[in-house]
Write an enzyme that holds these catalytic residues in place. Structure first.
Site, PDB file in Angstrom:
ATOM      1  N   LYS A 260       0.856  -1.188   0.000  1.00 31.77           N
ATOM      2  CA  LYS A 260       0.000   0.000   0.000  1.00 31.77           C
ATOM      3  C   LYS A 260       0.896   1.244   0.000  1.00 31.77           C
ATOM      4  O   LYS A 260       1.914   1.273   0.691  1.00 31.77           O
ATOM      5  CB  LYS A 260      -0.883  -0.033   1.252  1.00 31.77           C
ATOM      6  CG  LYS A 260      -1.967   1.039   1.309  1.00 31.77           C
ATOM      7  CD  LYS A 260      -2.835   0.850   2.556  1.00 31.77           C
ATOM      8  CE  LYS A 260      -3.960   1.846   2.647  1.00 31.77           C
ATOM      9  NZ  LYS A 260      -4.807   1.637   3.845  1.00 31.77           N
TER      10      LYS A 260
ATOM     11  N   SER B 225      -9.754   1.664   2.814  1.00 31.44           N
ATOM     12  CA  SER B 225      -8.859   2.405   1.946  1.00 31.44           C
ATOM     13  C   SER B 225      -7.813   1.556   1.223  1.00 31.44           C
ATOM     14  O   SER B 225      -7.249   2.008   0.235  1.00 31.44           O
ATOM     15  CB  SER B 225      -8.141   3.474   2.767  1.00 31.44           C
ATOM     16  OG  SER B 225      -7.277   2.891   3.714  1.00 31.44           O
TER      17      SER B 225
ATOM     18  N   SER C 116      -9.954  -0.637   7.060  1.00 31.25           N
ATOM     19  CA  SER C 116      -9.336  -0.420   5.743  1.00 31.25           C
ATOM     20  C   SER C 116      -8.609  -1.618   5.147  1.00 31.25           C
ATOM     21  O   SER C 116      -8.195  -1.561   3.984  1.00 31.25           O
ATOM     22  CB  SER C 116      -8.379   0.771   5.797  1.00 31.25           C
ATOM     23  OG  SER C 116      -9.098   1.975   5.673  1.00 31.25           O
TER      24      SER C 116
END
Lengths: 487, 96
Positions: A79, A154, A178
């Site tokens: 990420k 996210s 997330s």
């Protein structure tokens, strides 16, 4: 099935027996990225060149007779809020564009030491603030199961990458769901470990008392193996715990006999799609059939977790994001102005709407005269939420719930309705409030879209969570279904 | 309405965030929406409940004060929008 759709523990065997080389595996994944990335858009930064170099190095080591350990030579995605030395780390924000960290996050160092191959940095909602990647400052990632839908967020870039075969596994971060919510939307496994289990050093801070890094994988076995690499004390993160890290592989037994499962009724209330409640109850039936005790219970303060989260997380964020002022890194306004103007204009130009909104909210909640009414009140209700869990875990080994109230929603469907968007995390936020480990794994489909099963455990008891998840996975076939991106 | 226009401007100043007209309006609307949602918590009696700041408390994590190499200055400054003489460069702060 291509190599890109196989879990790391299977690929490890193929690498060890020299049926495949790391170079072949890496090329298979990079080719897959070439094929589907124009449609899925998981990556902000691709690292093809570096990945090929890493792969050659791994092949050299294997040729020299080095045993292949878990995740050695496995293509993994990161990420883009995890710092990577010399590699752009943006948090999907205009304010950090061009930022090349001078150091690696601890999890990145650990993965490098394990011999993982990095495919690239994945998309997210700006600074991890969102539930769909629609708040990314750059572009929206698509759900590999239906390109008109969001991947969740996210960590949507990471879960879409794994779901689409663009990486064998990935890392995400979870502040209010997330990792778990996008994992459920993309039909993959995602785990938020206990707060402090994994070092946050080098994770760009959003809400420091809630943030936790965790694995995103194709199955529970990979999740256990990856967590084993990530977990453990780190002197660079004073909130990281120094409890010994068990060999999570030992918990991968397909048995739940004698385990007590609590089912908090609050997680099956209004707003939860009927098909999702049904799928979770069916899963509970499977676990019961395997010998677990299943009982309804209550965590009455869970319903307050959402408003508490929307004070605590922005409050911490407003403080953490004060550092983006155009001085040390990232964007700086081109306007000729004094120092305060430099801060104000830099931040105006660099941050997207949702980030500004949360900074405003958090600043207000912490401002003189309002602290008691908002932040302190929220912190007290947080205690009540935590006490509910403490009480439930006196009686139950794990709690089982749906991961998200709905399956993946359409792009644009909720972007103009902030409250609806936030409700997407209503079932995952409570575990963050109490710092508990939680996993999401596939448990069926509704309208062709994956449904997630959430298992929450006691602090530091990732082992039992993995055991229940593994037993369920072995008894079902959901994790074998892959998104069909040929269409 | 919990938050007025003036308060929004004040918070924007505290946060060092310049907001244009449209953003001010939107910000006020959205902040009020969230704060109203939060108001429900007032019904909850939290008398005597201690606040939780960290889920798993760890306090006073100590280590020996041993000097260690820190980040390389050149590498750190490489990210700065502007630097000079080994320092971050900003507009004049002090009047001469």
């Amino acid at each position: 099935m291509g190599l890109f759709n196989q879990p790391a523990h299977e690929l490890q065997k193929l690498l060890q027996s020299k049926e495949i080389s790391c170079r072949e595996l890496t090329e298979a994944v990079l080719t897959r990225v070439d094929d589907v990335e124009p449609r899925v858009q998981s990556y902000i930064t691709r690292l093809d060149h570096e990945a090929r170099q890493q792969a050659e190095e791994i092949d050299r080591r294997i040729a020299q007779g080095e045993p292949v350990t878990p995740f050695m030579g496995i293509p993994v995605a990161l990420k883009d809020n995890l710092c990577t030395e010399g590699v752009e780390t943006t948090c999907a924000s205009g304010i950090l564009r061009g930022f090349r960290p001078p150091y690696d996050a601890t999890v990145v160092t650990r993965l490098k030491e394990a011999g993982a191959v990095f495919v690239g940095k994945t998309n997210l909602d700006e600074f991890a603030m969102g539930s769909s990647t629609e708040n990314s400052g750059f572009f929206t990632t698509r759900n590999p199961w239906d390109l008109s839908r969001v991947p969740g967020g996210s960590s949507g870039g990471s879960t879409a990458a794994v779901g689409a075969g663009e990486a064998i596994a990935a890392l995400g971060s979870d502040t209010g769901g997330s990792i778990r919510q996008p994992a459920s939307f993309c039909g993959v496994v995602g785990m938020k470990p206990t707060y402090g289990r994994v070092s946050r050093y080098g994770l760009v801070a959003f809400a420091s008392s809630l943030d936790q890094i965790g694995p995103i994988t194709q199955d529970v076995t990979d999740c256990a193996l990856l967590l084993r690499i990530l977990a453990g004390n780190d002197p660079m993160d004073s909130t990281s715990l120094d409890h010994p890290v068990p060999d999570y592989g030992e918990f991968l037994r397909p048995e739940v006999g004698g385990l007590r499962i609590g089912v908090p009724t609050e997680y099956f209330g209004e707003g939860v799609q009927e098909e999702i409640s049904h799928a979770v109850r069916t899963a509970l039936g499977v676990l019961e059939g395997m010998g677990a005790t299943v009982e309804e219970c209550s965590t009455p303060h869970a319903e307050h977790a959402l408003p508490v989260y929307y004070i605590i997380a922005p409050a911490e964020a407003s403080s953490n994001l004060a550092r983006y002022d155009g001085v040390q890194y990232g964007h700086r306004t081109a306007e000729d102005t004094d120092i305060v103007g430099l801060y104000q204009k830099t931040r105006k130009e660099g941050f997207g709407h949702e980030v500004k909104h949360r900074i405003m909210l958090g600043t207000y909640a912490l401002s003189s005269g309002y602290y008691d009414a908002y932040y302190l009140k929220a912190s007290k209700v947080r205690t009540l939420i935590k006490q509910d869990f403490d009480k439930a875990f006196e009686k139950y080994d794990v709690l089982v719930t749906p991961t998200s109230p709905t399956v993946a929603f359409s792009i644009g469907e909720k972007s103009d309705d902030p409250l609806q968007m936030k409700l997407s995390d209503v079932l995952t936020i409570p575990a963050n409030m109490a710092g508990l480990p939680g996993i999401s794994l596939p448990t069926g489909f509704h309208e062709g879209l994956p449904i997630g099963l959430q298992i929450i455990g006691r602090p530091l008891d990732e082992g039992t969570v993995l055991q229940v998840a593994y037993a369920y996975e072995q008894a079902t076939e959901w994790h074998r279904r892959k998104a069909d991106l040929r269409l | 309405m919990l938050l007025t226009r003036e308060q929004v401007d004040h918070v924007g100043m505290l946060a060092r965030l310049e907001l244009d007209e449209e953003e001010r309006e939107k910000s006020m609307r959205e902040l009020n929406q969230i704060l109203e949602h939060f108001e429900k918590l007032a019904e909850l009696d939290t008398t005597g409940v201690p606040p939780t700041s960290h889920a798993i408390p760890r306090t006073n994590v100590l280590r020996d004060d041993t000097p260690k190499p820190s980040l390389d200055r050149g590498k750190v400054l490489a990210n700065a929008p502007e630097s000079a003489d080994g320092c971050f460069r900003v507009p004049r702060v002090v009047e001469t």
